[in-house]
Enzyme design. Structure first.
Site, short mmCIF file in Angstrom:
data_model
loop_
_atom_site.label_atom_id
_atom_site.label_comp_id
_atom_site.label_asym_id
_atom_site.label_seq_id
_atom_site.Cartn_x
_atom_site.Cartn_y
_atom_site.Cartn_z
N TYR A 165 46.92 31.13 35.04
CA TYR A 165 48.16 31.89 35.23
C TYR A 165 48.98 31.22 36.35
O TYR A 165 48.44 30.94 37.44
CB TYR A 165 47.82 33.34 35.59
CG TYR A 165 49.05 34.16 35.89
CD1 TYR A 165 49.91 34.56 34.87
CD2 TYR A 165 49.38 34.51 37.20
CE1 TYR A 165 51.05 35.29 35.14
CE2 TYR A 165 50.52 35.25 37.48
CZ TYR A 165 51.35 35.63 36.45
OH TYR A 165 52.48 36.36 36.73
N ARG A 183 46.95 53.82 53.96
CA ARG A 183 46.61 52.41 53.69
C ARG A 183 45.11 52.28 53.46
O ARG A 183 44.65 51.55 52.60
CB ARG A 183 47.06 51.49 54.85
CG ARG A 183 46.59 50.06 54.63
CD ARG A 183 47.14 48.97 55.53
NE ARG A 183 47.68 49.40 56.79
CZ ARG A 183 46.97 49.74 57.87
NH1 ARG A 183 45.65 49.69 57.84
NH2 ARG A 183 47.57 50.12 58.97
N ASP A 243 39.15 36.54 36.10
CA ASP A 243 40.41 37.26 35.83
C ASP A 243 40.31 37.79 34.40
O ASP A 243 40.36 37.02 33.44
CB ASP A 243 41.58 36.28 35.99
CG ASP A 243 42.94 36.94 35.76
OD1 ASP A 243 42.99 37.98 35.09
OD2 ASP A 243 43.95 36.39 36.25
N LYS A 263 49.38 44.76 33.30
CA LYS A 263 49.36 44.39 31.89
C LYS A 263 48.67 45.49 31.07
O LYS A 263 49.19 46.57 30.99
CB LYS A 263 48.70 43.02 31.74
CG LYS A 263 49.19 41.97 32.78
CD LYS A 263 50.64 41.58 32.65
CE LYS A 263 51.18 40.78 33.83
NZ LYS A 263 50.43 39.59 34.23
C1 LIG Z 1 50.26 38.78 35.40
C2 LIG Z 1 49.00 38.08 35.69
C3 LIG Z 1 48.52 37.90 36.99
C4 LIG Z 1 49.32 38.33 38.21
O1 LIG Z 1 49.44 39.72 38.28
P1 LIG Z 1 50.71 40.48 38.91
O2 LIG Z 1 50.39 41.91 38.67
O3 LIG Z 1 51.92 39.99 38.18
O4 LIG Z 1 50.75 40.11 40.36
C5 LIG Z 1 47.30 37.27 37.17
N1 LIG Z 1 46.58 36.83 36.12
C6 LIG Z 1 47.00 36.98 34.84
C7 LIG Z 1 46.15 36.47 33.73
C8 LIG Z 1 48.22 37.61 34.58
O5 LIG Z 1 48.64 37.73 33.31
#
Ligand SMILES: *Cc1c(COP(=O)(O)O)cnc(C)c1O
Length: 379
Positions: A98, A46, A170, A195
């Site tokens: 998001y 962890r 983000d 992503k």
């Molecule tokens: C998918 C996404 C998230 C969340 O991420 P997860 O890996 O699904 O928890 C946050 N911000 C954006 C812009 C996203 O596309």
């Protein structure tokens, strides 16, 4: 080292045991000690794992940061950032956010006494009216999902610095190939590595990158204390994904441009949301802070008919109807019935999520096949 080399080599060393070029998947929870405390830097997975650490160094390198942290999902990474705050603290955030981030902020952290302001960030002066002594964090997402608004990170960072507030960005949609928020004045970069960084739709993961030593120390403490880490197998997959990030992104951008231009000239299409168009309201900011315009394209059809949008996404054959984005394969989504279905119609329409809106994550297939697919599906 330049970006296209960092994706492959940044922060990486060949494994000291046998010289393996890729770090092994250290599938272990614990590490042998010769005497209590006598270990080789690893005690429990962890806290540290060599495969995860290799990935964390790669994250830091590609975002021009000093420290990288990997989490079990993008939302777990965001969760760790909010845990820097205390009850009474306030956050100023992008409004076109998001959905999962919005849910985490409003449904979990508001109950812990943290106050969130969701605002349009196109005007810096408007933003300042939401800042007071309790404001501790500004949360920016750019480009936004699914309306592709672009926020000027440099202007926001000037306000953050003036008021001594942390700025987190983000960077999931843009990736460091297109945009490097730490260079533009942000303190924290966050990714859903699920992503584009992973890039192959086969893993869920989150990332944070920072430069500041003390901030990194606090975040590592939260990462270990709360424990939302990712496993070594997933770390390996994302590390492998990052090695081709630059070539994938180049093709995502080329195909995104081709698809956006095709749709823009289609007689049945009402509006195309893509920051590469000169007519996009934030085109100049996008041109300055991003290297290219990415592979995310949203559009609406004339007449704004719900059933027609459903018919289009069902008819697509090369594009897969699915949530998520950023993989090598093209995906299509219908926000009004999928990602944004839980938001009341009047609410979602205020931010542009109308019944006919379709969001595309344009993949890296052949451009002709993508355009022919759209042609047959739209009719
Ligand atoms: C998918 C996404 C998230 C969340 O991420 P997860 O890996 O699904 O928890 C946050 N911000 C954006 C812009 C996203 O596309």
């Amino acid at each position: 080292m330049k970006f296209n080399t960092k994706t492959i080599h940044g922060g990486q060393e060949h494994d000291p045991a046998f010289g393996s070029v890729m770090p092994p998947i250290y599938q272990t929870s614990t590490y042998a000690q010769s005497t209590p405390g006598g270990h080789k830097g690893y005690e429990y997975s962890r806290t540290h794992n060599p495969t995860r650490n290799a990935l964390e160094k790669s994250f830091a390198s590609i975002e021009n940061g000093k420290y990288g942290l990997a989490f079990g999902s993008g939302l777990a990474a965001i969760d760790a950032v909010i845990k820097l705050l205390k009850p009474g603290d306030e956050v100023v955030s992008t409004n076109d956010l998001y959905g999962g981030t919005y849910r985490l902020f409003t449904k979990i952290y508001e109950d812990f006494g943290i106050k969130f302001h969701f605002i349009g960030m196109e005007s810096a002066s408007k933003m300042e009216s939401y800042i007071n002594n309790n404001t501790k964090l500004i949360w920016v997402e750019t480009p936004t999902n699914p309306m592709m608004n672009v926020i000027d990170i440099v202007s926001v960072s000037e306000i953050a610095k003036k008021h001594d507030i942390l700025l987190a960005v983000d960077n999931t949609f843009a990736t460091p190939y297109l945009q490097q928020p730490l260079e533009l004045g942000a303190d924290i970069v966050m990714h859903s590595a699920t992503k584009y960084l992973g890039g192959h739709s086969d893993v869920v993961m989150g990332a944070l990158v920072v430069k500041d030593d003390q901030l990194a120390e606090r975040l590592y403490f939260i990462q270990n204390a709360s424990g939302a880490v990712c496993g070594p197998q997933d770390s390996f997959l994302v590390l492998r994904g990052i090695k081709t990030l630059h070539v994938r992104m180049q093709r995502h951008c080329e195909n995104g441009r081709a698809v956006a231009e095709y749709l823009n000239n289609h007689p049945k299409i009402e509006k195309v949301y893509w920051p590469g168009f000169k007519s996009h309201p934030n085109h100049n900011v996008a041109k300055t802070q991003m290297k290219d315009f990415g592979g995310m394209v949203s559009f609406t059809t004339k007449g704004n008919n719900y059933e027609e949008a459903i018919r289009i996404v069902e008819n697509l054959k090369v594009f897969t109807l699915a949530e998520s984005l950023g993989g090598v394969e093209s995906l299509a989504g219908h926000p009004a019935s999928m990602t944004h279905a839980s938001i009341p119609k009047e609410e979602r329409e205020k931010s542009g999520v109308v019944d006919s809106l379709i969001r595309l994550s344009v993949g890296i297939e052949d451009e002709d096949d993508l355009i022919n697919d759209l042609k047959q599906a739209i009719g």
